[in-house]
Each structure stands twice: as C-alpha cells, then as structure tokens.
Design a protein around this motif. Sequence first.
Motif: not given
Length: 202
Positions: A130, A139-142, A144, A159-162, A177
């Motif tokens: 992070k 950005k965190s959503e960018e 993977v 990170f949301p795209e996990s 995710a």
Amino acid sequence: MALQYEKLKEELESINNQIAQAKREYNPEKAAKVCRKLDAEGIKFEINTDHGDYATTKEMKYADFLEEGWQQIFEKKYKIRKILCFSKDTEKIKRLKQEIFKETGLSVLSSFADNMEVTAPKAQKGIMLKQVAEYYDIKSEEVVVFGDGWNDLSMIDQFPESYAMKNGTRELKERAAHITEYTNEESGVGKTVLKLLARKNP
C-alpha cells in the motif's frame, strides 16, 4: 518542479521513518524471546538476518547451520528480520502463534497450517504494498494481488482486486474477491494476468 521534489522528499522521509520504526519494534529482546520459546518447545527454526539466513537444523538447506546454537546470532548483534519454523504438529503451531503474539506483540503469520513466520508488526505484505502504491500515486483498485497462504491476508484485505489461488487456504478464498482457475503449480498467476490483459486490450 521544486514542489514535486519537495513532495518526493517528504514521501521518502515518511517511508524511511516507518521502516526505521518497524525495525525498532522488532528489537533483539523480543526476537530472543521467540527463539527461547521455540527452542523450549523442541521446534527447529530459521532466523533471517542482515548477515544472511541461519537455522537450528541442517534440514533447512538454504540456511547456515547454527552449530553453536541460536544465541550466537544475538552475541554477534545481527539485525533480525524474520524468524520462521515448520512443524507437523499444527496444533502446537496454532498455540505458539497465539502465545508469541500475546507475549511480544510481534506479527505472527503463517503461509499454511504447518508453519509460522514472526516479523515486526509493520513488516506485512499489505502494509508495504500500500505504501508503494501511494508513493507512485496508484489507486488501490488499480492494484491486483494474488495470494495462497495466511501471510497474504493483509494484501487481500488492503486491495479490492484480490485473487486467492485455487490451491490457497480456505480463509483466504473466503476473503478474496476472486479465486483463480489454476493452482500455483499450473502457473495460475501468469494465466490470470494474461486473461486480465486480454480483457483490457481485446
């Protein structure tokens, strides 16, 4: 240009301060306490230091055997980065994780049920990744992330795209995710990345 330089300087200083703090938190007394506890429990372990990797058993082939005992690491005042061990007694590992965390406040994680990794509280994948992302304005959503063990949970949570690997632990799969179609042995990370790139650039 001057403003960008000042911003960069401040960010680097902030990261250096956090790294220094993490090192202070993993002090020799706490590390020695972990070693004593593992030794008393009859568990062989490896110590990662700023001078290399050392182990209390010859079975850990990539580490130098501590023939005179683990205490020599502390006598030489090497900086401890990580202590890790393996045991078929998973219940003992589970108990020791709880006890070591309670007694030292250090980060006690596992890749799988039969191992344990002890590091400074902030020396976790999610926290450090992070910081790197923020440093480069990503950005965190960018981002993977991929993981297969308990020591990857901090990344999965940050990170949301996990992605949890197909052969990953149950808890990781529940919190990630996505779950990959393939295992580590089947080049699951590489195949998933290629799919993501193809989707973005059809």
